[in-house]
Design an enzyme around this catalytic site. Structure first.
Site, short mmCIF file in Angstrom:
data_model
loop_
_atom_site.label_atom_id
_atom_site.label_comp_id
_atom_site.label_asym_id
_atom_site.label_seq_id
_atom_site.Cartn_x
_atom_site.Cartn_y
_atom_site.Cartn_z
N HIS A 1 0.81 -1.23 0.00
CA HIS A 1 0.00 0.00 0.00
C HIS A 1 0.84 1.27 0.00
CE1 HIS A 1 0.99 -0.36 4.26
NE2 HIS A 1 0.78 0.93 4.33
C1 UD1 Z 1 -1.81 5.15 6.18
C2 UD1 Z 1 -0.46 5.58 6.75
C3 UD1 Z 1 0.56 4.47 6.54
C4 UD1 Z 1 0.05 3.15 7.08
C5 UD1 Z 1 -1.29 2.84 6.45
C6 UD1 Z 1 -1.87 1.56 6.96
C7 UD1 Z 1 0.04 7.97 6.67
C8 UD1 Z 1 0.86 9.00 6.02
N1 UD1 Z 1 0.06 6.75 6.10
O1 UD1 Z 1 -1.66 5.03 4.78
O2 UD1 Z 1 1.75 4.82 7.23
O3 UD1 Z 1 0.97 2.14 6.80
O4 UD1 Z 1 -2.19 3.92 6.75
O5 UD1 Z 1 -3.01 1.20 6.25
O6 UD1 Z 1 -0.58 8.24 7.65
N2 UD1 Z 1 -8.90 4.79 2.11
C9 UD1 Z 1 -10.09 4.10 2.05
N3 UD1 Z 1 -10.68 3.74 3.23
C10 UD1 Z 1 -10.15 4.03 4.43
C11 UD1 Z 1 -8.94 4.75 4.48
C12 UD1 Z 1 -8.33 5.11 3.31
O7 UD1 Z 1 -10.62 3.84 0.99
O8 UD1 Z 1 -10.73 3.65 5.47
C13 UD1 Z 1 -8.25 5.15 0.84
C14 UD1 Z 1 -8.64 6.53 0.36
O9 UD1 Z 1 -8.66 6.52 -1.03
C15 UD1 Z 1 -7.47 7.36 0.84
C16 UD1 Z 1 -6.31 6.40 0.69
O10 UD1 Z 1 -6.86 5.14 1.03
O11 UD1 Z 1 -7.31 8.53 0.11
C17 UD1 Z 1 -5.13 6.71 1.55
O12 UD1 Z 1 -5.50 6.76 2.92
P1 UD1 Z 1 -4.54 7.49 3.96
O13 UD1 Z 1 -5.11 7.40 5.32
O14 UD1 Z 1 -4.21 8.87 3.46
O15 UD1 Z 1 -3.18 6.68 3.88
P2 UD1 Z 1 -2.90 5.12 3.82
O16 UD1 Z 1 -2.40 4.78 2.48
O17 UD1 Z 1 -4.03 4.33 4.36
#
Ligand code: UD1
Length: 373
Positions: free
Chosen positions: A206
């Site tokens: 991811h």
């Molecule tokens: C975040 C953390 C990362 C961790 C990961 C675990 C940061 C910078 N990154 O990354 O260190 O390893 O979590 O999973 O904090 N999304 C969904 N559903 C959700 C959450 C996210 O669909 O419940 C999708 C959305 O499109 C969102 C994208 O994932 O824009 C990224 O989510 P985000 O929380 O920004 O970062 P992660 O990639 O999850």
């Protein structure tokens, strides 16, 4: 009674906060409350972990959601400032390295609320990783720094963090892992998926460096597709990864890879425990496989968790994804041997980290004053 407020926000936070909350409640000397920032909001990224790890209803939910780093961090900060005003904790505990960690650390520090960081001191040395920025700054702001492995002690010393703030306590993730194993019946994840123990490959990816760069993602998808033509490959995909794969039209490149929904904690742990090899870019999974003695191939240039390479089963696979195919094949051929990890794991990864952390927290709160920044 004093009040300890722990922050959860994203998936890897829940298994770190659960043992601490349990220990605080069991001792009954300080009240333990949770704030959920809402960084992760899908049921499969949050609710199943809250329920599976028996975490209580949060005292406040900030519903920050996704966005750019600035948007997400800012929304968490605004919500957390309000929550701090309402809940008036004596100590804020943040865990790990996600955006919620830094956002809440900044707010606590500026409001003069003592701050503890669990999983302090880890450094990848790559400032291009958002997590590295979060780690460095959170550690700089913290009054109590709880370190999982010895590299963390060296990193914090080099950055001039006063030694009296730093506590080497081990890895609280392993408290959760041992608790889950002791509370079984084990979920029959492999059997449910028709998989034979030791025969299959588990994949999670991811990180932006792997999934946000189309050429890189394509190379990885093709490599996984080749692996899946010889062995079962299961890939419980983070929503962002699934979205990137679909947007890039890479479903066909994955071939027989079984793309699954994200799994709950106990269900996934069981899948990993019986895997032949794990391919990942997750931090936590490098640690869990180390403890379980399952071979792990980490698709990154480096790791902020060097003990998993030195004492554990972790191996870095940077560069050309085609090399992965070979590494996986060799890992599956190797007769599993009792690893050093099975013989006890890295120092203090013993399931007693939460009690050590709470000992320090109680001493700190009894003294009634922050160490001073
Ligand atoms: C975040 C953390 C990362 C961790 C990961 C675990 C940061 C910078 N990154 O990354 O260190 O390893 O979590 O999973 O904090 N999304 C969904 N559903 C959700 C959450 C996210 O669909 O419940 C999708 C959305 O499109 C969102 C994208 O994932 O824009 C990224 O989510 P985000 O929380 O920004 O970062 P992660 O990639 O999850």
């Amino acid at each position: 009674m004093t009040r300890v407020l722990s922050v959860v926000g994203a998936r890897p936070n829940f298994m770190k906060v659960a043992p601490l909350h349990r220990e605080l409640v069991a001792r009954g000397r300080a009240e333990s409350v949770l704030v959920h920032t809402g960084q992760h909001y899908d049921a499969l990224m949050s609710d199943v972990f809250m329920a599976g790890l028996e975490l209580p209803e949060p005292a406040a939910s900030l519903d920050a959601g996704s966005g750019t780093h600035a948007e997400q961090t800012a929304r968490v900060m605004v919500g957390f400032e309000r929550a701090l005003g309402e809940l008036q904790p004596d100590l804020v505990v943040v865990v790990g390295d996600v955006n919620s960690t830094l956002a809440c650390a900044l707010v606590a520090a500026k409001r003069g609320v003592p701050l503890a960081h669990v999983e302090a001191g880890l450094r990848s040395g790559e400032r291009s990783m958002p997590e590295e920025v979060n780690r460095v700054l959170t550690d700089r702001l913290s009054d109590l720094l709880f370190v999982t492995e010895e590299s963390g002690l060296r990193n914090l010393e080099r950055e001039g963090i006063p030694a009296e703030r730093v506590h080497f306590v081990g890895n609280v993730m392993i408290d959760s892992l041992l608790h889950a194993r002791a509370s079984r019946p084990e979920p029959p994840t492999a059997a449910r998926l028709g998989l034979q123990g030791g025969e299959y490959v588990v994949v999670t990816l991811h990180r932006p460096c792997n999934v946000d760069v189309p050429d890189r993602l394509e190379g990885l998808a093709r490599a996984l597709g080749r692996i899946a033509s010889a062995r079962p490959v299961v890939f419980p995909a983070h929503p962002r990864t699934r979205e990137r794969l679909e947007r890039a039209g890479l479903r066909a490149a994955l071939g027989d890879v079984r793309l699954l929904e994200p799994m709950g904690y106990a269900e996934f742990l069981s899948l990993v425990e019986h895997a032949g090899v794990v391919v990942t870019d997750s931090g936590g999974l490098q640690e869990e496989t180390t403890w379980l003695g399952v071979p792990c191939l980490t698709v990154r240039n480096g790791t902020e968790r060097p003990v998993t390479v030195e004492l554990g089963t972790n191996r870095l696979c940077p560069g050309d994804p085609a090399v992965l195919v070979d590494h996986v094949r060799r890992a599956l051929q190797r007769t599993p041997e009792p690893t050093r990890a099975r013989a006890g794991g890295p120092p203090l990864w013993d399931g007693r980290t939460a009690p050590r952390i709470v000992d320090v927290i109680e001493g700190f709160l009894d003294r009634g004053a922050p160490a001073g920044r």
